[in-house]
Design a protein around this motif. Structure first.
Motif, PDB file in Angstrom:
ATOM      1  N   THR A  87      43.186  30.549  37.386  1.00  6.79           N
ATOM      2  CA  THR A  87      41.896  31.247  37.460  1.00  6.79           C
ATOM      3  C   THR A  87      41.328  31.259  38.877  1.00  6.79           C
ATOM      4  O   THR A  87      40.643  32.210  39.265  1.00  6.79           O
ATOM      5  CB  THR A  87      40.876  30.618  36.490  1.00  6.79           C
ATOM      6  OG1 THR A  87      40.807  29.203  36.715  1.00  6.79           O
ATOM      7  CG2 THR A  87      41.279  30.876  35.048  1.00  6.79           C
ATOM      8  N   MET A  88      41.613  30.215  39.650  1.00  2.93           N
ATOM      9  CA  MET A  88      41.176  30.228  41.055  1.00  2.93           C
ATOM     10  C   MET A  88      41.930  31.298  41.837  1.00  2.93           C
ATOM     11  O   MET A  88      41.338  32.006  42.664  1.00  2.93           O
ATOM     12  CB  MET A  88      41.393  28.857  41.686  1.00  2.93           C
ATOM     13  CG  MET A  88      40.339  27.828  41.313  1.00  2.93           C
ATOM     14  SD  MET A  88      40.545  26.271  42.213  1.00  2.93           S
ATOM     15  CE  MET A  88      39.010  25.424  41.781  1.00  2.93           C
ATOM     16  N   ALA A  89      43.225  31.419  41.584  1.00  4.42           N
ATOM     17  CA  ALA A  89      44.020  32.450  42.264  1.00  4.42           C
ATOM     18  C   ALA A  89      43.535  33.841  41.906  1.00  4.42           C
ATOM     19  O   ALA A  89      43.603  34.769  42.724  1.00  4.42           O
ATOM     20  CB  ALA A  89      45.495  32.295  41.894  1.00  4.42           C
ATOM     21  N   MET A  90      43.021  33.999  40.695  1.00  3.63           N
ATOM     22  CA  MET A  90      42.505  35.296  40.244  1.00  3.63           C
ATOM     23  C   MET A  90      41.050  35.522  40.641  1.00  3.63           C
ATOM     24  O   MET A  90      40.496  36.594  40.389  1.00  3.63           O
ATOM     25  CB  MET A  90      42.639  35.393  38.718  1.00  3.63           C
ATOM     26  CG  MET A  90      44.072  35.344  38.198  1.00  3.63           C
ATOM     27  SD  MET A  90      44.147  35.148  36.387  1.00  3.63           S
ATOM     28  CE  MET A  90      43.378  36.687  35.857  1.00  3.63           C
ATOM     29  N   GLY A  91      40.428  34.481  41.210  1.00  3.32           N
ATOM     30  CA  GLY A  91      39.020  34.588  41.577  1.00  3.32           C
ATOM     31  C   GLY A  91      38.086  34.566  40.380  1.00  3.32           C
ATOM     32  O   GLY A  91      36.943  35.038  40.456  1.00  3.32           O
ATOM     33  N   ARG A  92      38.537  33.960  39.267  1.00  4.65           N
ATOM     34  CA  ARG A  92      37.748  33.988  38.039  1.00  4.65           C
ATOM     35  C   ARG A  92      37.193  32.625  37.652  1.00  4.65           C
ATOM     36  O   ARG A  92      36.415  32.528  36.700  1.00  4.65           O
ATOM     37  CB  ARG A  92      38.604  34.529  36.890  1.00  4.65           C
ATOM     38  CG  ARG A  92      39.013  35.986  37.033  1.00  4.65           C
ATOM     39  CD  ARG A  92      39.583  36.504  35.713  1.00  4.65           C
ATOM     40  NE  ARG A  92      38.647  36.302  34.637  1.00  4.65           N
ATOM     41  CZ  ARG A  92      38.984  36.310  33.350  1.00  4.65           C
ATOM     42  NH1 ARG A  92      40.240  36.475  32.984  1.00  4.65           N
ATOM     43  NH2 ARG A  92      38.070  36.126  32.401  1.00  4.65           N
ATOM     44  N   PHE A  93      37.585  31.562  38.331  1.00  2.71           N
ATOM     45  CA  PHE A  93      37.197  30.226  37.886  1.00  2.71           C
ATOM     46  C   PHE A  93      35.675  30.065  37.841  1.00  2.71           C
ATOM     47  O   PHE A  93      35.119  29.670  36.802  1.00  2.71           O
ATOM     48  CB  PHE A  93      37.802  29.164  38.812  1.00  2.71           C
ATOM     49  CG  PHE A  93      37.442  27.751  38.418  1.00  2.71           C
ATOM     50  CD1 PHE A  93      38.109  27.116  37.397  1.00  2.71           C
ATOM     51  CD2 PHE A  93      36.416  27.063  39.077  1.00  2.71           C
ATOM     52  CE1 PHE A  93      37.785  25.813  37.027  1.00  2.71           C
ATOM     53  CE2 PHE A  93      36.081  25.775  38.705  1.00  2.71           C
ATOM     54  CZ  PHE A  93      36.761  25.146  37.685  1.00  2.71           C
ATOM     55  N   VAL A  94      35.005  30.343  38.925  1.00  2.00           N
ATOM     56  CA  VAL A  94      33.543  30.157  38.988  1.00  2.00           C
ATOM     57  C   VAL A  94      32.818  31.067  37.994  1.00  2.00           C
ATOM     58  O   VAL A  94      31.940  30.596  37.250  1.00  2.00           O
ATOM     59  CB  VAL A  94      33.021  30.374  40.421  1.00  2.00           C
ATOM     60  CG1 VAL A  94      31.492  30.327  40.440  1.00  2.00           C
ATOM     61  CG2 VAL A  94      33.590  29.303  41.355  1.00  2.00           C
ATOM     62  N   PRO A  95      33.136  32.383  37.917  1.00  2.00           N
ATOM     63  CA  PRO A  95      32.460  33.224  36.925  1.00  2.00           C
ATOM     64  C   PRO A  95      32.653  32.744  35.490  1.00  2.00           C
ATOM     65  O   PRO A  95      31.715  32.805  34.679  1.00  2.00           O
ATOM     66  CB  PRO A  95      33.111  34.595  37.127  1.00  2.00           C
ATOM     67  CG  PRO A  95      33.590  34.583  38.535  1.00  2.00           C
ATOM     68  CD  PRO A  95      34.026  33.174  38.788  1.00  2.00           C
TER      69      PRO A  95
END
Length: 302
Positions: free
Chosen positions: A59-67
Motif C-alpha cells: 500500500t505504501m508503494a501504491m501511495g494508499r497506506f495513509v488514505p
C-alpha cells in the motif's frame, strides 16, 4: 473509500476471484502440515505479522497506506475489528485442526459454511431463499446432527470454522472499504498482539522464526499465502450475492477432504453419513440456485 459494488457488477470477475481463493484454501492443509512442530498460536502470529509487512509495503508503494488508515474510522473501523477477530479465530481453529489430524472436521466445517452464509444472508441482508433451498439447508443440518450425536469427530471444530468464516464474510461484504484496504486494517489491528506473542516466544527460547532456515522460510511465506486468498475472497464477496458466493465454496472443502485422506486421517462411518447428507444438501442447493439463475436470465428483457 469506495462503497460496496452491486452484485450485478462484473459477476465473471467475482467468480474467478472466488475460485482462486477457494482453490488456495482447499490445498492449504498441505502447507500447514509442514508447520506441525510450531504451536498453532505462533503460526497465527507469524501469518499476521508477515501479512501486515507485505500489505504495508504494497500500500505504501501504491501511495494508499495513509488514505486507507485515515478512512478506517467510525462504523468502518468497528466492522473491521469484528472481521479481524473473526478471521483470527478461524485461522487458529484451522491450524489446530491440521496439527491435530482433524482436517476431515475442518472440511466438514467449510461444507457447513455455505449454509451459514444462506442463513446470514436471509436474516441480516434480506436475501430471498426458495423452499427447495431451505430443504437443502435442513438436509445438511441433519449431517451436522449425525456428527454431534455420534461423537465421531470434533463437531465443535466444524461449527467454529463455519460460524467464524461466515461472520467474516458477512462483515467484509457490508463494510464500506475495498478488499486491499480492509485487509490492511485487519492485519494492523491484529499485528500488535501477534508481534508481542512472537517476541515473548523468542524471549523464552521457544520462538520458531529465525532459527532454522527452512522453517523460517515457511513461516515467512505464510504471509503471502494468507494475504492472496483473502484479497481474492474479499473482492469476490463484493461482486456477488452472499448466497451465490457460498456455491463456489464447495471447492475448498472438497479439496480439503481429499487432502485429509492423503494425510492418512481415518474416515469413520459417522463421517461418511454426515458428509453424504451435507453433500446432498449442497448439491440440491446448487442445482436449485443454478436453475433459479437461468430462470431470472430468461425473464430479463433484451
Amino acid at each position: 473509500m469506495t462503497a460496496p459494488l452491486a452484485p450485478a457488477e462484473r459477476p465473471n470477475t467475482g467468480i474467478l476471484l472466488a475460485v482462486g481463493a477457494y482453490g488456495i484454501w482447499g490445498l492449504l492443509p498441505l502447507y500447514m502440515h509442514m508447520l506441525v512442530g510450531v504451536p498453532a498460536l505462533e503460526v497465527v502470529a507469524n501469518r499476521v505479522v508477515w501479512s501486515a509487512m507485505l500489505l504495508i509495503g504494497l500500500t505504501m508503494a501504491m501511495g494508499r497506506f495513509v488514505p486507507i488508515v485515515k478512512a478506517a474510522r467510525g462504523r468502518t473501523l468497528l466492522f473491521l475489528i469484528g472481521s479481524a477477530l473473526a478471521i483470527a479465530t478461524n485461522w487458529l481453529a484451522y491450524i489446530w485442526a491440521v496439527q491435530n489430524a482433524h482436517v476431515l472436521e475442518a472440511s466438514l466445517g467449510y461444507f457447513i459454511n455455505p449454509m451459514v452464509n444462506v442463513a446470514l444472508g436471509v436474516v441480516l441482508l434480506g436475501e430471498r431463499v426458495r423452499r427447495l433451498q431451505w430443504a437443502a439447508v435442513a438436509i445438511a443440518a441433519g449431517g451436522v446432527l449425525v456428527m454431534a450425536i455420534s461423537g465421531g469427530g470434533a463437531i465443535w471444530l466444524s461449527l467454529v470454522l463455519a460460524l467464524s468464516f461466515g461472520a467474516y464474510g458477512l462483515l467484509r461484504k457490508v463494510v464500506a472499504i475495498d478488499a486491499l484496504g480492509g485487509l490492511l486494517i485487519e492485519t494492523l489491528i491484529l499485528m500488535p498482539p501477534a508481534l508481542l506473542l512472537m517476541l515473548a516466544s523468542e524471549s523464552r527460547g521457544t520462538g520458531a522464526f529465525g532459527h532454522e532456515m527452512s522453517l523460517s522460510i515457511l513461516l515467512l511465506f505464510a504471509g503471502p499465502i494468507t494475504t492472496v486468498p483473502l484479497l481474492l475472497f474479499a473482492g469476490a464477496a463484493r461482486r456477488m450475492t452472499y448466497s451465490a458466493l457460498g456455491l463456489l465454496q464447495y471447492i475448498a472443502p472438497t479439496l480439503q477432504f481429499g487432502v485429509a485422506l492423503i494425510l492418512g486421517e481415518a474416515l469413520h462411518l459417522s463421517h461418511l453419513i454426515a458428509f453424504v447428507l451435507i453433500w446432498a444438501g449442497c448439491a440440491i442447493y446448487a442445482i436449485d440456485s443454478l436453475r433459479g439463475a437461468r430462470q431470472a436470465a430468461v425473464m430479463v428483457p433484451d
